[in-house]
Motif scaffolding. Structure first.
Motif, PDB file in Angstrom:
ATOM      1  N   ARG A 408       0.812  -1.216   0.000  1.00  9.82           N
ATOM      2  CA  ARG A 408       0.000   0.000   0.000  1.00  9.82           C
ATOM      3  C   ARG A 408       0.850   1.273   0.000  1.00  9.82           C
ATOM      4  O   ARG A 408       0.341   2.368   0.199  1.00  9.82           O
ATOM      5  N   ALA A 409       2.165   1.126  -0.210  1.00  9.64           N
ATOM      6  CA  ALA A 409       3.048   2.296  -0.202  1.00  9.64           C
ATOM      7  C   ALA A 409       2.661   3.295  -1.289  1.00  9.64           C
ATOM      8  O   ALA A 409       2.673   4.512  -1.070  1.00  9.64           O
ATOM      9  N   GLY A 410       2.303   2.791  -2.473  1.00 11.15           N
ATOM     10  CA  GLY A 410       1.895   3.685  -3.562  1.00 11.15           C
ATOM     11  C   GLY A 410       0.656   4.495  -3.206  1.00 11.15           C
ATOM     12  O   GLY A 410       0.549   5.681  -3.547  1.00 11.15           O
ATOM     13  N   ILE A 411      -0.301   3.851  -2.517  1.00  9.28           N
ATOM     14  CA  ILE A 411      -1.527   4.559  -2.102  1.00  9.28           C
ATOM     15  C   ILE A 411      -1.175   5.659  -1.107  1.00  9.28           C
ATOM     16  O   ILE A 411      -1.690   6.782  -1.197  1.00  9.28           O
ATOM     17  N   ALA A 412      -0.294   5.352  -0.154  1.00 10.68           N
ATOM     18  CA  ALA A 412       0.092   6.345   0.849  1.00 10.68           C
ATOM     19  C   ALA A 412       0.768   7.548   0.196  1.00 10.68           C
ATOM     20  O   ALA A 412       0.507   8.706   0.566  1.00 10.68           O
ATOM     21  N   ILE A 413       1.629   7.287  -0.781  1.00  9.73           N
ATOM     22  CA  ILE A 413       2.307   8.387  -1.482  1.00  9.73           C
ATOM     23  C   ILE A 413       1.289   9.227  -2.255  1.00  9.73           C
ATOM     24  O   ILE A 413       1.352  10.465  -2.256  1.00  9.73           O
ATOM     25  N   ALA A 414       0.333   8.561  -2.910  1.00 10.21           N
ATOM     26  CA  ALA A 414      -0.688   9.287  -3.683  1.00 10.21           C
ATOM     27  C   ALA A 414      -1.538  10.178  -2.771  1.00 10.21           C
ATOM     28  O   ALA A 414      -1.853  11.326  -3.121  1.00 10.21           O
ATOM     29  N   ILE A 415      -1.932   9.664  -1.613  1.00  9.93           N
ATOM     30  CA  ILE A 415      -2.730  10.462  -0.660  1.00  9.93           C
ATOM     31  C   ILE A 415      -1.931  11.683  -0.207  1.00  9.93           C
ATOM     32  O   ILE A 415      -2.464  12.803  -0.145  1.00  9.93           O
ATOM     33  N   THR A 416      -0.646  11.480   0.089  1.00  9.70           N
ATOM     34  CA  THR A 416       0.189  12.593   0.550  1.00  9.70           C
ATOM     35  C   THR A 416       0.351  13.639  -0.538  1.00  9.70           C
ATOM     36  O   THR A 416       0.253  14.847  -0.276  1.00  9.70           O
ATOM     37  N   LEU A 417       0.601  13.209  -1.768  1.00 13.01           N
ATOM     38  CA  LEU A 417       0.743  14.154  -2.876  1.00 13.01           C
ATOM     39  C   LEU A 417      -0.539  14.945  -3.101  1.00 13.01           C
ATOM     40  O   LEU A 417      -0.502  16.164  -3.338  1.00 13.01           O
ATOM     41  N   ALA A 418      -1.682  14.269  -3.023  1.00 14.75           N
ATOM     42  CA  ALA A 418      -2.968  14.952  -3.191  1.00 14.75           C
ATOM     43  C   ALA A 418      -3.158  16.008  -2.103  1.00 14.75           C
ATOM     44  O   ALA A 418      -3.612  17.133  -2.375  1.00 14.75           O
ATOM     45  N   MET A 419      -2.813  15.675  -0.877  1.00 16.48           N
ATOM     46  CA  MET A 419      -2.929  16.639   0.228  1.00 16.48           C
ATOM     47  C   MET A 419      -2.082  17.883  -0.042  1.00 16.48           C
ATOM     48  O   MET A 419      -2.546  19.021   0.114  1.00 16.48           O
ATOM     49  N   VAL A 420      -0.842  17.661  -0.462  1.00 16.61           N
ATOM     50  CA  VAL A 420       0.070  18.780  -0.709  1.00 16.61           C
ATOM     51  C   VAL A 420      -0.426  19.652  -1.864  1.00 16.61           C
ATOM     52  O   VAL A 420      -0.445  20.883  -1.772  1.00 16.61           O
ATOM     53  N   ILE A 421      -0.849  19.025  -2.951  1.00 18.47           N
ATOM     54  CA  ILE A 421      -1.288  19.781  -4.134  1.00 18.47           C
ATOM     55  C   ILE A 421      -2.533  20.605  -3.822  1.00 18.47           C
ATOM     56  O   ILE A 421      -2.608  21.794  -4.159  1.00 18.47           O
ATOM     57  N   PHE A 422      -3.510  20.010  -3.162  1.00 20.03           N
ATOM     58  CA  PHE A 422      -4.739  20.734  -2.845  1.00 20.03           C
ATOM     59  C   PHE A 422      -4.464  21.906  -1.898  1.00 20.03           C
ATOM     60  O   PHE A 422      -5.072  22.968  -2.028  1.00 20.03           O
ATOM     61  N   ALA A 423      -3.559  21.703  -0.954  1.00 22.99           N
ATOM     62  CA  ALA A 423      -3.242  22.789  -0.022  1.00 22.99           C
ATOM     63  C   ALA A 423      -2.413  23.872  -0.700  1.00 22.99           C
ATOM     64  O   ALA A 423      -2.641  25.071  -0.492  1.00 22.99           O
ATOM     65  N   ALA A 424      -1.451  23.471  -1.534  1.00 23.86           N
ATOM     66  CA  ALA A 424      -0.572  24.443  -2.195  1.00 23.86           C
ATOM     67  C   ALA A 424      -1.330  25.308  -3.183  1.00 23.86           C
ATOM     68  O   ALA A 424      -1.055  26.514  -3.318  1.00 23.86           O
ATOM     69  N   LEU A 425      -2.289  24.724  -3.887  1.00 26.40           N
ATOM     70  CA  LEU A 425      -3.079  25.485  -4.859  1.00 26.40           C
ATOM     71  C   LEU A 425      -4.238  26.225  -4.213  1.00 26.40           C
ATOM     72  O   LEU A 425      -5.042  26.867  -4.906  1.00 26.40           O
ATOM     73  N   ASN A 426      -4.329  26.123  -2.884  1.00 25.49           N
ATOM     74  CA  ASN A 426      -5.368  26.821  -2.112  1.00 25.49           C
ATOM     75  C   ASN A 426      -6.779  26.405  -2.519  1.00 25.49           C
ATOM     76  O   ASN A 426      -7.732  27.180  -2.416  1.00 25.49           O
ATOM     77  N   ILE A 427      -6.902  25.150  -2.986  1.00 28.37           N
ATOM     78  CA  ILE A 427      -8.230  24.627  -3.311  1.00 28.37           C
ATOM     79  C   ILE A 427      -9.013  24.412  -2.024  1.00 28.37           C
ATOM     80  O   ILE A 427     -10.212  24.690  -1.955  1.00 28.37           O
ATOM     81  N   VAL A 428      -8.343  23.909  -1.024  1.00 26.40           N
ATOM     82  CA  VAL A 428      -8.915  23.783   0.318  1.00 26.40           C
ATOM     83  C   VAL A 428      -7.876  24.292   1.313  1.00 26.40           C
ATOM     84  O   VAL A 428      -6.699  24.466   0.980  1.00 26.40           O
ATOM     85  N   SER A 429      -8.280  24.499   2.547  1.00 27.97           N
ATOM     86  CA  SER A 429      -7.335  24.948   3.569  1.00 27.97           C
ATOM     87  C   SER A 429      -6.378  23.813   3.940  1.00 27.97           C
ATOM     88  O   SER A 429      -6.658  22.631   3.682  1.00 27.97           O
ATOM     89  N   ILE A 430      -5.271  24.173   4.559  1.00 24.54           N
ATOM     90  CA  ILE A 430      -4.299  23.154   4.974  1.00 24.54           C
ATOM     91  C   ILE A 430      -4.928  22.208   5.987  1.00 24.54           C
ATOM     92  O   ILE A 430      -4.709  20.988   5.946  1.00 24.54           O
ATOM     93  N   LEU A 431      -5.741  22.747   6.892  1.00 25.13           N
ATOM     94  CA  LEU A 431      -6.403  21.913   7.889  1.00 25.13           C
ATOM     95  C   LEU A 431      -7.325  20.894   7.232  1.00 25.13           C
ATOM     96  O   LEU A 431      -7.318  19.709   7.574  1.00 25.13           O
ATOM     97  N   THR A 432      -8.103  21.349   6.259  1.00 23.02           N
ATOM     98  CA  THR A 432      -9.029  20.446   5.555  1.00 23.02           C
ATOM     99  C   THR A 432      -8.262  19.365   4.799  1.00 23.02           C
ATOM    100  O   THR A 432      -8.623  18.185   4.840  1.00 23.02           O
ATOM    101  N   ALA A 433      -7.197  19.770   4.098  1.00 27.47           N
ATOM    102  CA  ALA A 433      -6.401  18.803   3.332  1.00 27.47           C
ATOM    103  C   ALA A 433      -5.797  17.756   4.257  1.00 27.47           C
ATOM    104  O   ALA A 433      -5.800  16.554   3.951  1.00 27.47           O
ATOM    105  N   ALA A 434      -5.261  18.195   5.403  1.00 23.47           N
ATOM    106  CA  ALA A 434      -4.654  17.257   6.350  1.00 23.47           C
ATOM    107  C   ALA A 434      -5.704  16.334   6.957  1.00 23.47           C
ATOM    108  O   ALA A 434      -5.452  15.138   7.154  1.00 23.47           O
ATOM    109  N   LEU A 435      -6.890  16.867   7.253  1.00 24.16           N
ATOM    110  CA  LEU A 435      -7.964  16.062   7.835  1.00 24.16           C
ATOM    111  C   LEU A 435      -8.419  14.962   6.876  1.00 24.16           C
ATOM    112  O   LEU A 435      -8.556  13.793   7.252  1.00 24.16           O
ATOM    113  N   VAL A 436      -8.638  15.338   5.603  1.00 26.45           N
ATOM    114  CA  VAL A 436      -9.076  14.355   4.601  1.00 26.45           C
ATOM    115  C   VAL A 436      -7.982  13.306   4.385  1.00 26.45           C
ATOM    116  O   VAL A 436      -8.262  12.106   4.276  1.00 26.45           O
ATOM    117  N   ALA A 437      -6.722  13.748   4.322  1.00 27.38           N
ATOM    118  CA  ALA A 437      -5.620  12.810   4.120  1.00 27.38           C
ATOM    119  C   ALA A 437      -5.499  11.838   5.286  1.00 27.38           C
ATOM    120  O   ALA A 437      -5.234  10.644   5.090  1.00 27.38           O
TER     121      ALA A 437
END
Length: 602
Positions: A408-437
Motif C-alpha cells: 500500500r506504499a503507492g496509495i500512501a504516497i498518492a494520498i500525501t501528494l494529493a494533500m500537498v497539491i490541494f493545499a498548495a493550490l489553495n483549493i482547500v485549507s491546509i487543515l481540511t487537506a490534512a484532515l481528509v488525508a
C-alpha cells in the motif's frame, strides 16, 4: 501597595524563569511550559486581575487550528511510515550512491524537498534506518550523513507553511491577530526559505568534508570500543570460574575489552589480565556491536539477572534491536533497572551507548537520557509496536524485518501528494487537506486507527498549546510591548536593525526552549514592534518562521538534531563548529531577502 504594572513584571519573571529552567533542563519541556502558564492562571484566579490570562485564555491555545493541523500531519506521515512509502520515494535514488559526495547529493535534495511538504520531524524519523543502512553499504561513518540529514530537513521545512509545525503555528497566530490582513500564501516563507536552502545545502555538501569529523556511531560494527558498554555475568556452573581474564580468552576479543569486574559482594575492581574471575562476577565490557554479539556466544557468560531468559518469546524468535531513546520516552530519568524493560516492552537491555562517553558502573544503574542508544533483545513485534508508541527512535534491527503493508506504499504516497497539491493550490485549507488525508490513510488501510492515534507527539502538542497561552499572557500583561520598546530603542529607527534583533532573539529562544515555543513567545513581541516602526507585519512574521526553525547550534533546540545526536556519535562541539556557519548563512539570507521583498530601509 503594589504598582499598577505588577502583572507585566510577574509575566516577565515567569517567562525568564521558564527560559532558565529550560536552559538547565530542570524537567521535561512540556511540564515546565505548563507549570509557567499555571502560575499566571492561578494568580489571575486569586486576584481577578484582567491583565493576566484567565483559564479560558490558557485553554484557547489547545484549540488552535495550527496545533490541530500538526496533530493530523503526524497521522498522515504514519501512513507513509507503516507502508514504507518514505523508503519507496527515496530508496531508488539512494541505491545509486557510490561515495560520500554522491550519497549526500542524492539524500539532501529529496529530504529538503520532502520536508517542505511534510512535517520535517517524522520525515527524519522515517529516513533514519534508510540512511543508517546507506552508511553501512558505503562503509562510511554515519556522522557524515546524519547531521546533514537533520539540517537539510530543517532548511526544507522553512520553504512552505506545511514544512514545520512552527510555520503552521505562526500562520494561525497571524490570522488571529488581524483578520483584515487575510491568510498567508502557502509559499510565503519561500522568499527566504528557498535561497537559504540552496545556499545551505551547498555549504553542507562542500564544508562537511572539513568541518564535520568522522565520528564513530554510538552503535556500529566498526565502533570505537570505548563508546559502548555491555554487561555479562559469570555463570557459577560454567567453565570460566577460577580462570584469569587472560586464560578465559577475554583479552583476545576483537574490538572488545574488559573494563571492570564487579564482585558478588558489590566491590568494583579494575580488570587486569592475571585477575581471576569467579561465579556471579559481573564483567563490564566495552566494545562494538559485532563483538557484543560474539561475546554472547561464549560458554560461561550469561545476561545478568537472566532477563533475556525471562522474555515471553522463544530465543529463536528474538532479534537484536538498536533503539535511540526519544525525548518522549516515559523512562527518561529512571535507571535501566527501574525501567522494567521486560515487563514494559518484553525486551531486555543488552548494552547502552551515550555519545562518546564510556558509562561507569553497572548497566542497570545507568539513568536513561534522550539520545541514548540501547541494544535490546526483543520479539520481532517490538519494531512495529514501538514505532507506534514513539518511546524510541528505532535505528535498525541487527536482523532486518520486512516493512508491513508495503503493497500500500503507492496509495500512501498518492494520498500525501494529493494533500500537498490541494493545499498548495489553495483549493482547500491546509487543515481540511490534512484532515481528509488522515481519514484516507486509515480508510485505505495504510495505517490503523490505533497507529494513527499513537503517532501523536503529545509532548510537542502540549508545548505548543501552553506556549500559545504564554504568548497571549505576554500580550495581555503588557510584557510584549515592553520588550518591543526595548528592541526599538536598541534598533533605533532602522527596520533592518529591528528585523535583525527579532531574528537573533528568536534564535536564542529556540536553542533554549524549542522552535514552536520560541515562535509563540516571540510573535506578540514582534507584532508590537512592527507598528511603531511602520514595518509590514508579514516581514516580521516570516522572520520569526525562519529564525525559529534555524536551530543548528545544539542537539536540543530542534527535535531532528536530538534524533541524530546519539546514533551519529556526535559531540556538542560538532553542532557548534558545523552549525555556526550555516546559522550565519541563513541569517544573512533572511536579512537580504526580507529587506528586498518588503522594501525595508537600513
Amino acid at each position: 501597595m503594589m504598582p499598577a504594572d505588577w502583572p507585566m513584571w510577574l509575566t516577565l519573571a515567569v517567562a525568564m524563569g521558564l527560559l532558565l529552567s529550560l536552559a538547565f533542563r530542570v524537567a521535561a519541556t512540556d511540564l515546565l511550559v505548563l507549570s509557567s502558564l499555571a502560575i499566571l492562571v492561578l494568580v489571575q484566579d486569586l486576584t481577578g486581575n484582567p491583565d493576566l490570562p484567565t483559564p479560558l485564555d490558557a485553554a484557547a491555545g489547545f484549540g488552535n487550528k495550527g496545533l490541530v493541523t500538526i496533530a493530523l500531519l503526524f497521522a498522515v506521515v504514519t501512513g507513509l511510515e507503516m507502508t514504507g512509502g518514505t523508503e519507496l520515494a527515496t530508496g531508488w535514488l539512494l541505491s545509486g550512491a557510490k561515495n560520500l559526495r554522491s550519497a549526500q547529493l542524492r539524500m539532501l535534495l529529496p529530504v529538503a524537498a520532502l520536508s517542505g511538504f511534510l512535517n520535517n520531524t517524522p520525515v527524519v524519523a522515517a529516513l533514519l534506518p534508510v540512511v543508517h543502512d546507506l552508511a553501512k553499504r558505503l562503509q562510511i561513518s554515519p556522522s557524515r550523513l546524519l547531521l546533514p540529514l537533520s539540517y537539510a530537513a530543517i532548511l526544507g521545512g522553512m520553504c512552505t507553511l506545511m514544512g514545520t509545525s512552527t510555520n503552521l503555528l505562526v500562520r494561525d497566530l497571524y490570522i488571529g491577530k488581524n483578520q483584515e490582513l487575510g491568510d498567508l500564501a502557502f509559499f510565503t516563507p519561500a522568499v527566504v526559505g528557498i535561497p537559504a536552502t540552496l545556499l545551505g545545502l551547498c555549504y553542507i555538501i562542500f564544508a562537511s568534508k572539513w568541518l564535520l569529523p568522522e565520528r564513530k556511531p554510538a552503535v556500529s560494527a566498526s565502533d570505537d570500543p570505548q563508546k559502548y558498554t555491555v554487561e555479562m555475568q559469570v555463570d557459577p556452573t560454567g567453565p570460566l570460574v577460577g580462570k584469569t581474564i587472560q586464560q578465559a580468552g577475554l583479552r583476545a576479543l576483537a574490538g572488545l575489552y574488559v573494563a571492570e569486574i564487579q564482585r558478588a559482594d558489590g566491590r568494583i575492581e579494575a580488570a587486569k589480565p592475571d585477575q581471576r574471575i569467579y561465579g556471579e562476577d559481573i564483567m563490564i565490557l566495552v566494545g562494538a556491536l559485532d563483538s557484543v554479539v560474539d561475546l554472547r556466544k561464549i560458554r560461561g557468560l550469561i545476561t545478568p539477572d537472566e532477563q533475556t531468559r525471562k522474555l515471553e518469546v522463544p530465543a529463536w524468535r528474538r532479534t537484536l534491536v538498536e533503539a535511540v531513546v526519544s525525548p518522549r520516552c516515559s523512562l527518561i530519568g529512571k535507571t535501566i533497572r527501574e525501567g522494567k524493560f521486560r515487563s514494559n516492552y518484553n525486551a531486555a537491555v543488552v548494552a547502552v551507548a551515550r555519545g562518546g562517553d564510556r558509562l561507569e558502573g553497572k548497566l542497570g544503574d545507568v539513568r536513561i537520557r534522550p539520545g541514548d542508544v540501547l541494544l535490546l533483545e526483543a520479539s520481532p513485534s517490538f519494531l512495529h509496536r514501538q514505532r507506534g508508541l514513539s518511546d524510541f527512535y528505532l535505528v535498525s534491527t541487527v536482523e532486518r524485518g520486512e516493512v508491513r503493508r508495503h503493497e500500500r506504499a503507492g496509495i500512501a504516497i498518492a494520498i500525501t501528494l494529493a494533500m500537498v497539491i490541494f493545499a498548495a493550490l489553495n483549493i482547500v485549507s491546509i487543515l481540511t487537506a490534512a484532515l481528509v488525508a488522515c481519514v484516507a490513510m486509515v480508510g485505505f488501510r495504510c495505517c490503523t486507527t490505533t497507529e494513527a492515534r499513537r503517532s501523536l507527539d503529545w509532548s510537542v502538542l502540549i508545548v505548543i498549546g501552553a506556549a500559545i497561552g504564554m504568548g497571549n499572557a505576554m500580550t495581555k500583561s503588557g510584557a510584549a510591548n515592553a520588550i518591543a520598546d526595548g528592541l526599538m530603542q536598541l534598533a533605533g529607527a532602522s527596520p533592518i536593525a529591528a528585523l535583525a534583533a527579532v531574528y537573533v532573539a528568536t534564535v536564542i529562544c529556540t536553542e533554549l526552549v524549542t522552535n514552536s515555543a520560541a515562535a509563540a513567545i516571540m510573535f506578540p513581541i514582534a507584532w508590537a514592534a512592527a507598528g511603531p516602526l511602520g514595518m509590514p507585519p508579514e516581514s516580521l512574521v516570516v522572520c520569526i518562521m525562519v529564525a525559529a526553525s534555524a536551530s543548528f547550534l545544539t542537539p536540543f533546540g530542534y527535535q531532528t538534531n536530538t534524533m541524530v545526536y546519539g546514533v551519529g556519535g556526535y559531540q556538542l562541539r560538532d553542532y557548534i563548529v558545523f552549525g555556526l556557519p550555516l546559522s550565519l548563512i541563513v541569517f544573512a539570507t533572511a536579512m537580504v531577502m526580507l529587506s528586498w521583498r518588503y522594501e525595508l530601509a537600513f
